[in-house]
Motif scaffolding. Sequence first.
Motif, short mmCIF file in Angstrom:
data_model
loop_
_atom_site.label_atom_id
_atom_site.label_comp_id
_atom_site.label_asym_id
_atom_site.label_seq_id
_atom_site.Cartn_x
_atom_site.Cartn_y
_atom_site.Cartn_z
N CYS A 99 39.39 38.55 34.04
CA CYS A 99 39.13 39.07 32.69
C CYS A 99 40.15 38.53 31.69
CB CYS A 99 39.17 40.59 32.69
SG CYS A 99 37.92 41.40 33.72
N GLU A 100 41.41 38.52 32.07
CA GLU A 100 42.46 38.02 31.19
C GLU A 100 42.24 36.55 30.84
OE1 GLU A 100 46.01 38.80 33.34
OE2 GLU A 100 45.93 40.98 33.05
N ARG A 101 41.78 35.78 31.81
CA ARG A 101 41.53 34.35 31.55
C ARG A 101 40.34 34.15 30.64
NH1 ARG A 101 42.60 32.24 37.80
NH2 ARG A 101 44.88 32.56 37.76
N VAL A 102 39.37 35.04 30.71
CA VAL A 102 38.26 34.99 29.75
C VAL A 102 38.79 35.19 28.34
CG1 VAL A 102 36.15 36.13 28.98
CG2 VAL A 102 36.50 35.71 31.41
N PHE A 103 39.70 36.16 28.15
CA PHE A 103 40.29 36.39 26.83
C PHE A 103 41.01 35.13 26.33
CE2 PHE A 103 41.04 41.16 27.93
CZ PHE A 103 39.67 41.36 27.97
N ASP A 104 41.80 34.53 27.20
CA ASP A 104 42.54 33.34 26.82
C ASP A 104 41.60 32.21 26.41
OD1 ASP A 104 44.91 34.65 27.38
OD2 ASP A 104 45.05 33.85 29.43
N ASN A 105 40.43 32.18 27.03
CA ASN A 105 39.45 31.16 26.69
C ASN A 105 38.76 31.47 25.36
OD1 ASN A 105 37.80 28.74 27.69
ND2 ASN A 105 36.19 30.23 27.28
N GLU B 185 49.26 40.47 24.49
CA GLU B 185 49.58 41.30 25.65
C GLU B 185 48.31 42.00 26.12
OE1 GLU B 185 52.98 40.75 22.93
OE2 GLU B 185 51.01 41.69 22.68
N LYS B 186 48.16 42.09 27.42
CA LYS B 186 46.93 42.64 27.98
C LYS B 186 47.23 43.87 28.84
CE LYS B 186 45.16 37.91 28.13
NZ LYS B 186 46.41 37.26 27.64
N GLU B 187 46.34 44.86 28.73
CA GLU B 187 46.42 46.05 29.59
C GLU B 187 45.31 45.94 30.61
OE1 GLU B 187 46.43 49.65 27.39
OE2 GLU B 187 48.14 49.07 26.13
N SER B 188 45.68 45.91 31.89
CA SER B 188 44.71 45.60 32.94
C SER B 188 44.84 46.57 34.11
CB SER B 188 44.91 44.17 33.45
OG SER B 188 44.86 43.24 32.39
N GLU B 189 43.76 46.68 34.87
CA GLU B 189 43.79 47.49 36.09
C GLU B 189 42.72 46.99 37.05
OE1 GLU B 189 41.27 51.43 35.94
OE2 GLU B 189 42.60 51.40 34.19
N ASP B 190 42.89 47.35 38.32
CA ASP B 190 41.95 46.95 39.37
C ASP B 190 41.68 48.14 40.28
OD1 ASP B 190 41.68 43.72 39.41
OD2 ASP B 190 43.71 44.29 38.78
N GLY B 191 40.54 48.10 40.94
CA GLY B 191 40.20 49.14 41.90
C GLY B 191 39.16 48.64 42.89
N GLU B 192 39.03 49.37 43.99
CA GLU B 192 38.12 48.91 45.04
C GLU B 192 37.76 50.08 45.95
OE1 GLU B 192 37.98 45.31 48.42
OE2 GLU B 192 39.81 45.69 47.24
N ASN B 193 36.51 50.13 46.38
CA ASN B 193 36.11 51.02 47.45
C ASN B 193 35.21 50.26 48.42
OD1 ASN B 193 33.56 50.96 46.25
ND2 ASN B 193 33.69 53.03 45.41
N GLU B 194 34.49 50.96 49.27
CA GLU B 194 33.70 50.26 50.28
C GLU B 194 32.47 49.59 49.70
OE1 GLU B 194 32.22 54.46 49.98
OE2 GLU B 194 34.17 53.43 50.07
N TYR C 206 36.42 46.17 41.28
CA TYR C 206 36.38 45.94 39.85
C TYR C 206 37.76 45.58 39.32
CZ TYR C 206 38.78 50.21 38.35
OH TYR C 206 39.73 51.17 38.12
N GLY C 207 37.75 44.91 38.19
CA GLY C 207 38.95 44.65 37.42
C GLY C 207 38.60 44.76 35.95
N LEU C 208 39.54 45.18 35.14
CA LEU C 208 39.29 45.29 33.70
C LEU C 208 40.54 44.92 32.93
CD1 LEU C 208 40.71 48.05 32.35
CD2 LEU C 208 38.93 49.15 33.68
N SER C 209 40.34 44.56 31.69
CA SER C 209 41.47 44.23 30.82
C SER C 209 41.06 44.44 29.37
CB SER C 209 41.92 42.78 31.05
OG SER C 209 43.13 42.52 30.35
N SER C 210 42.05 44.65 28.51
CA SER C 210 41.82 44.76 27.08
C SER C 210 42.97 44.10 26.33
CB SER C 210 41.68 46.23 26.65
OG SER C 210 42.86 46.95 26.96
#
Length: 414
Positions: free
Chosen positions: A340-346, A11-20, A24-28
């Motif tokens: 990021c999640e797909r990197v983990f799966d790999n 199971e992965k904990e993920s979040e995304d964000g964006e400004n001008e 970014y996106g992150l996962s653990s």
Amino acid sequence: MGTYLSTPKTEKESEDGENERLKYGLSSMQGWRSSMEDAHAAHLDFDSSTSFFGVYDGHGGKEVAKFCAKYLHQQVLENEAYLAGDIGTSLQQAFLRMDTMMSRHCGKRELAILGEKIQAVESTQRELAKIADEIEKDPQGQSLRSTFVILGDEIEKTRRMMEDLISSPEHGEDNGVVDDCTLNNGPRCNLPGTRPTSGSTACVAIIRNNQLLVANAGDSRCVISRKGQAYNLTRDHKPYLKAEKHRILEAGGFVQGGRANGNLNVARAIGDLELKQNKSLPAEKQVVTANPELNTVELCNDDEFLVIACDGIWDSMSVQEVVDFVRKQLNTETKLSVVCERVFDNCIAPCVEGRSGCDNMTMILVQFKKPFDCTLEQPPLISYPDPPPYDPYSDSDWENRRRALVAARARDLD
């Protein structure tokens, strides 16, 4: 299975964000490990022109990594050097400041809370009570009851000591000075057994306009993709490397099996205070130091994205393999946390028999929005290579160093 589970937690904990300026996106993901000891911080709008990203890979417990994720960026932001525009100095001082904060009474209370120590002791008490009840019902088990009563009493003493640590007033007992974690000076807590023994690597990237500043202590990495070429902006701080080993030996330590004092496989980390006890040396020269290595990069329009990740990723994929994988994913995927999640799966291993793919995994992917204001030709980037393989013959002097360390400790006790 020791420090590993029978089946991985994917199971992965993920979040995304964006400004001008950035996206970014992150996962653990916990993976095969029996507990999750990574932490992270992402502050897209650190101030009006700055973003902050950090990955903290804990060892010996999760509390130091969580402490860094909660406080390190605050210490950068409040530092006088940062307010004066000196990001590098503020980062260096913030890294070192973590150890100072954790050595104080209020810091130790916070570590106990973040590490959920009280909850663990109370859970053990409940389990002992259940066993004691079963013994009470069994006449043949009466002889064991006294043993459980004694054990339960000792656990209760531990619980009360930890509660005292958490709830006691923030004043030094001797001088009444407030033990405030935001102060540069204050009393230290000398309660027995309360010195933090866990630690954490720290890899932080601060982006301000077209400047990237990276601070690193340990073996997490920050990698940039420039026109598809991977550049490792951080150096793995392994104890057997020449510069690190020199400091370790000069501080009275030794390197055995590629580990500092035969224990820790990184030479720089936040926490691990038992390896920072040489009172005649500054923090930068201890056996293990939190002093980060800094790297500054002027960003240009050839820069595509940044990857900050713990060694759970880099033990399975090279920096170029990660960049190639991410670039391919970005052709069809716009949500960076999914990449990021797909990197983990790999990366994750099918079993724990091998060495790689079994660790906790944390990754932050930062994509640059263009164009950058590049008025000068950019100097070529330097990419740090992977550390050389550990050479066991390089530790031939560790026994003499170990004996010297034991003798020095004996003198201190006298």
